[in-house]
Design a protein around this motif. Sequence first.
Motif, PDB file in Angstrom:
ATOM      1  N   THR A   1       0.841  -1.192   0.000  1.00 23.65           N
ATOM      2  CA  THR A   1       0.000   0.000   0.000  1.00 23.65           C
ATOM      3  C   THR A   1       0.879   1.247   0.000  1.00 23.65           C
ATOM      4  O   THR A   1       0.483   2.304  -0.490  1.00 23.65           O
ATOM      5  N   GLU A   2       2.096   1.102   0.525  1.00 23.18           N
ATOM      6  CA  GLU A   2       3.010   2.254   0.574  1.00 23.18           C
ATOM      7  C   GLU A   2       3.247   2.827  -0.812  1.00 23.18           C
ATOM      8  O   GLU A   2       3.504   4.026  -0.969  1.00 23.18           O
ATOM      9  N   PHE A   3       3.195   1.971  -1.832  1.00 22.80           N
ATOM     10  CA  PHE A   3       3.410   2.472  -3.191  1.00 22.80           C
ATOM     11  C   PHE A   3       2.262   3.407  -3.593  1.00 22.80           C
ATOM     12  O   PHE A   3       2.473   4.479  -4.156  1.00 22.80           O
ATOM     13  N   ILE A   4       1.035   2.982  -3.266  1.00 24.98           N
ATOM     14  CA  ILE A   4      -0.130   3.802  -3.588  1.00 24.98           C
ATOM     15  C   ILE A   4      -0.059   5.111  -2.794  1.00 24.98           C
ATOM     16  O   ILE A   4      -0.347   6.191  -3.304  1.00 24.98           O
ATOM     17  N   LYS A   5       0.392   4.977  -1.557  1.00 25.09           N
ATOM     18  CA  LYS A   5       0.510   6.145  -0.686  1.00 25.09           C
ATOM     19  C   LYS A   5       1.543   7.128  -1.242  1.00 25.09           C
ATOM     20  O   LYS A   5       1.341   8.337  -1.209  1.00 25.09           O
ATOM     21  N   LEU A   6       2.603   6.571  -1.770  1.00 26.50           N
ATOM     22  CA  LEU A   6       3.650   7.422  -2.366  1.00 26.50           C
ATOM     23  C   LEU A   6       3.049   8.298  -3.472  1.00 26.50           C
ATOM     24  O   LEU A   6       3.330   9.494  -3.560  1.00 26.50           O
ATOM     25  N   LEU A   7       2.198   7.702  -4.286  1.00 26.90           N
ATOM     26  CA  LEU A   7       1.584   8.455  -5.385  1.00 26.90           C
ATOM     27  C   LEU A   7       0.644   9.526  -4.835  1.00 26.90           C
ATOM     28  O   LEU A   7       0.600  10.648  -5.340  1.00 26.90           O
ATOM     29  N   GLU A   8      -0.084   9.159  -3.780  1.00 21.61           N
ATOM     30  CA  GLU A   8      -1.055  10.119  -3.230  1.00 21.61           C
ATOM     31  C   GLU A   8      -0.360  11.204  -2.403  1.00 21.61           C
ATOM     32  O   GLU A   8      -0.785  12.360  -2.428  1.00 21.61           O
ATOM     33  N   ASP A   9       0.717  10.826  -1.730  1.00 18.46           N
ATOM     34  CA  ASP A   9       1.488  11.833  -0.989  1.00 18.46           C
ATOM     35  C   ASP A   9       2.132  12.841  -1.938  1.00 18.46           C
ATOM     36  O   ASP A   9       2.507  13.940  -1.540  1.00 18.46           O
ATOM     37  N   SER A  10       2.286  12.439  -3.179  1.00 17.58           N
ATOM     38  CA  SER A  10       2.903  13.338  -4.160  1.00 17.58           C
ATOM     39  C   SER A  10       1.881  14.255  -4.818  1.00 17.58           C
ATOM     40  O   SER A  10       2.211  14.998  -5.739  1.00 17.58           O
ATOM     41  N   GLY A  11       0.621  14.123  -4.431  1.00 18.63           N
ATOM     42  CA  GLY A  11      -0.374  15.090  -4.916  1.00 18.63           C
ATOM     43  C   GLY A  11      -1.459  14.513  -5.806  1.00 18.63           C
ATOM     44  O   GLY A  11      -2.267  15.264  -6.351  1.00 18.63           O
ATOM     45  N   ALA A  12      -1.484  13.189  -5.995  1.00 19.68           N
ATOM     46  CA  ALA A  12      -2.504  12.598  -6.866  1.00 19.68           C
ATOM     47  C   ALA A  12      -3.539  11.845  -6.039  1.00 19.68           C
ATOM     48  O   ALA A  12      -3.417  11.719  -4.815  1.00 19.68           O
ATOM     49  N   ARG A  13      -4.575  11.367  -6.722  1.00 18.99           N
ATOM     50  CA  ARG A  13      -5.517  10.453  -6.084  1.00 18.99           C
ATOM     51  C   ARG A  13      -5.576   9.203  -6.964  1.00 18.99           C
ATOM     52  O   ARG A  13      -5.856   9.300  -8.167  1.00 18.99           O
ATOM     53  N   VAL A  14      -5.278   8.059  -6.364  1.00 19.86           N
ATOM     54  CA  VAL A  14      -5.332   6.806  -7.122  1.00 19.86           C
ATOM     55  C   VAL A  14      -6.764   6.308  -7.093  1.00 19.86           C
ATOM     56  O   VAL A  14      -7.312   6.050  -6.025  1.00 19.86           O
ATOM     57  N   VAL A  15      -7.383   6.225  -8.257  1.00 17.12           N
ATOM     58  CA  VAL A  15      -8.797   5.838  -8.279  1.00 17.12           C
ATOM     59  C   VAL A  15      -9.032   4.464  -8.897  1.00 17.12           C
ATOM     60  O   VAL A  15     -10.143   3.929  -8.816  1.00 17.12           O
ATOM     61  N   ALA A  16      -8.023   3.880  -9.515  1.00 18.00           N
ATOM     62  CA  ALA A  16      -8.220   2.552 -10.108  1.00 18.00           C
ATOM     63  C   ALA A  16      -6.884   1.832 -10.234  1.00 18.00           C
ATOM     64  O   ALA A  16      -5.837   2.473 -10.382  1.00 18.00           O
ATOM     65  N   GLU A  17      -6.946   0.511 -10.163  1.00 14.31           N
ATOM     66  CA  GLU A  17      -5.727  -0.306 -10.239  1.00 14.31           C
ATOM     67  C   GLU A  17      -5.956  -1.469 -11.200  1.00 14.31           C
ATOM     68  O   GLU A  17      -6.708  -2.384 -10.894  1.00 14.31           O
ATOM     69  N   ASP A  18      -5.296  -1.394 -12.341  1.00 16.45           N
ATOM     70  CA  ASP A  18      -5.318  -2.510 -13.296  1.00 16.45           C
ATOM     71  C   ASP A  18      -4.144  -3.421 -12.920  1.00 16.45           C
ATOM     72  O   ASP A  18      -3.091  -3.414 -13.549  1.00 16.45           O
ATOM     73  N   LEU A  19      -4.347  -4.172 -11.843  1.00 18.82           N
ATOM     74  CA  LEU A  19      -3.271  -4.994 -11.276  1.00 18.82           C
ATOM     75  C   LEU A  19      -3.813  -6.387 -10.937  1.00 18.82           C
ATOM     76  O   LEU A  19      -5.021  -6.565 -10.789  1.00 18.82           O
ATOM     77  N   CYS A  20      -2.876  -7.328 -10.747  1.00 19.60           N
ATOM     78  CA  CYS A  20      -3.279  -8.667 -10.265  1.00 19.60           C
ATOM     79  C   CYS A  20      -3.876  -8.558  -8.870  1.00 19.60           C
ATOM     80  O   CYS A  20      -4.625  -9.429  -8.438  1.00 19.60           O
ATOM     81  N   THR A  21      -3.494  -7.510  -8.151  1.00 16.95           N
ATOM     82  CA  THR A  21      -4.017  -7.302  -6.801  1.00 16.95           C
ATOM     83  C   THR A  21      -5.043  -6.171  -6.802  1.00 16.95           C
ATOM     84  O   THR A  21      -5.295  -5.572  -5.765  1.00 16.95           O
ATOM     85  N   GLY A  22      -5.612  -5.887  -7.954  1.00 22.05           N
ATOM     86  CA  GLY A  22      -6.552  -4.774  -8.036  1.00 22.05           C
ATOM     87  C   GLY A  22      -7.815  -5.135  -8.779  1.00 22.05           C
ATOM     88  O   GLY A  22      -8.235  -6.305  -8.805  1.00 22.05           O
ATOM     89  N   ILE A  23      -8.393  -4.126  -9.403  1.00 26.59           N
ATOM     90  CA  ILE A  23      -9.690  -4.280 -10.072  1.00 26.59           C
ATOM     91  C   ILE A  23      -9.695  -5.437 -11.061  1.00 26.59           C
ATOM     92  O   ILE A  23     -10.676  -6.161 -11.177  1.00 26.59           O
TER      93      ILE A  23
END
Lengths: 401, 360
Positions: B229-251
């Motif tokens: 989750t830290e990876f997603i947090k890194l993106l959001e801490d940098s000013g974005a909002r992660v709204v979807a994940e095309d991942l094996c562990t995602g949507i």
Amino acid sequence: MDIKEMYLGFEEMMETKAKAKPYAKNLLLWEAAKIGRRQMEGEVPLVWTRCTFPAEIISAFGALPIYTEMVGTVLSIMGHTENILKRTEEQFFSSDSCSIQRAPLGAALEGGFPAPQLLIGSTDYCENGMRFFEHLSQYFGREYVLVEIPFEYSEDSVSYVERQLKEIVNKLSQVTSTPFDIDRLRELVKYRNQTMRYQVKINELRKKIPTPLPGRRCGDFLLMVDQLAGGKSILEFTKRFYEEILTLSKEENLKKEEKIRLLWIYVFPFGLSEIFHVLEKEYCAHIVMEDLSHIYWDEIDEVDPLRGLARKMCQSYTVGAIESRTHQARSLAQDYQVQGAIHFSHFGCRYTRGGVRILKDTLAQVGVPLLSLEGDCLNQENNSPVQMLAHVEAFMEILSQ
Amino acid sequence: MEFNYEGLKPSSSKPLIGMLCSYSPEEILYAAGLQPVRIYGSGKTIKRGDAYLYSTLCPYVRSIFDLAFEGHLNDFKNMVFVNSCDAMRRLYDVWRHYIKNDFIHILDLPRATSEDKLDYYVQQLRDLIRRLEEEFRVDINPDSLREAIRLVNHTRQLFHDLFQLRKKDDSNLWGSQIFPIMLASMSTPKESFNQMLEQYIEEVSRMESHPSETPRPRLLVSGSIVEQTEFIKLLEDSGARVVAEDLCTGIRSLEGMVQEEGDPVEAIARRYLNRPPCSRMKGVERRYQFIKQIIEEYGIHGVVYHTIKFCDPELMTYPLLRKELERENIPVLHLEGDCTMGSYGQMKTRVGAFIEMLEY
């Protein structure tokens, strides 16, 4: 780089070599160059595929297979791989991806190859290889068919692959506007079986101590047999090669100085000739067999050739669990009475590298040490020749004791 | 709003079975009376695993093997592998040679979706069922399969509902909140998970949006597996909002329902072969169609394409996807990780620059 000019240059080079020294290997390379020229002329239907897919099916329609591995070989001989690989990185391909796949892909994407009629991939090798055809399919706007080989061998598996081959036959018939002639396929399969019998006889001769043709010269020839279009000419070159080895195997011709017998596992690298020179000249260490030269399949059924070819694909030791490779390596080590094995651990190859530890432990059980020689088959930037040589020398010292 | 992780009850009576791929058919494992658990890597540097698997092999696979070799997965006496890629096949090999379990099975998975491939896959699923029945002395029948299908479908339906909330422009949901819930869905008993997720959705549905908050660019994370989750947090801490994940562990792994009517095994096979594909499947067009759909439905401003080192399928797919995204004027940033947080510092600078250039 002008790909057509490269192929013309390759043909000229191979012609000169074959005329100066008309050995079977040189003649085979010249034949490969002639096929390359015909591919470039674009007058014959082309099918891009890989060396595990049977050429006989493609040739039965009067089409020519372009084997990705053969394109890589030509690029390497003509000294173009380094630049092409760099250019693929500029197009966002990872430098971690296999250079054997990336170099011919880069060359194809740069243009110059006539568009093929069909692209045929298969799942019996690696992930990069499968993606290769996705790219070519997009680039040429042509269909890509994937032959899926089941993880486990069984009669049902053979039937499953046979059905896929039948679909390919239908597609080939459509794209080449040529009806399928089963008798033509039977004839080609017959040549392949005859060629295979010579390959088996060559491999039998190589069991001799000392081996009649040491070094990688045998392997280089045998590996190329499945990268050409098949047919009568390949049969004749293989027969000629067998006769050359038969002559060399006569008692008076054998080189008596063989001290170490080696099994080579996986591909031979390009551009690292010093290693082979040192092995042979300094340590009298002879590569007497390669796993890739081993005939692992049964004679192909000439009456029912599609089923026979499906069976051949299913029998590949590259399919399924590691035991297919370990059993083969162990029996080759014993049959050829080797003292050691060298596994060329090609940088970008996950399929082979991931199995090295098990291979090592398996061969250790029959008293054969294994050296994992790490390098890159094509990309010299990933090679450290001095370090590689030091590893080989250290291994030879151990085997010499 | 916090998801109630405390409410997730571990199953004490069911034998655990480890899974490593989102193509593992959970329905069949539940029908066998087992507790499937998706195993994640440690996120730490690999210790002894590299002596058995080369360092140029997928770090996820090496990390899992390292955990097993170090004895951290001793609770998993049963494992189901999927013939998904070169690295996973080699993991299956070293596992059998150096770890040993009570039950190990590798499931062959076709790469294309024709009817003949479907028939083959159905047969593979029946073989898995037969082996599970023999090993665990259970009867896996149409009724038990349908019950398991309903259970797993319910999870997918709940996520579908949750994702509708994420699609809204004024959604207050953070990727770093949702992502660990998705991770938990694959590694905890579905019965209690579904209850907790229902509660969570009810609560977040009642939440009011905060239109005053500074707008942020909406990101899609695409790739193979992200476990932290830290990876997603890194993106959001940098000013974005992660709204979807095309991942094996995602949507991607939660999309698509199993039909509850008809032959259950065939229905399971159809769902897994037809769900949004990962890059090991044939046909990059299908993958791109899914990404394009997400971009439209979720109002995506930029794509972060995350690959793990030496992942051939993803690395070879990237140039094709990039070309398609460029054609649609969707900015894309390629980041490469090794399943640890070691490279996050470097990534942060690139992420910051990427977010700054996004138009939203």
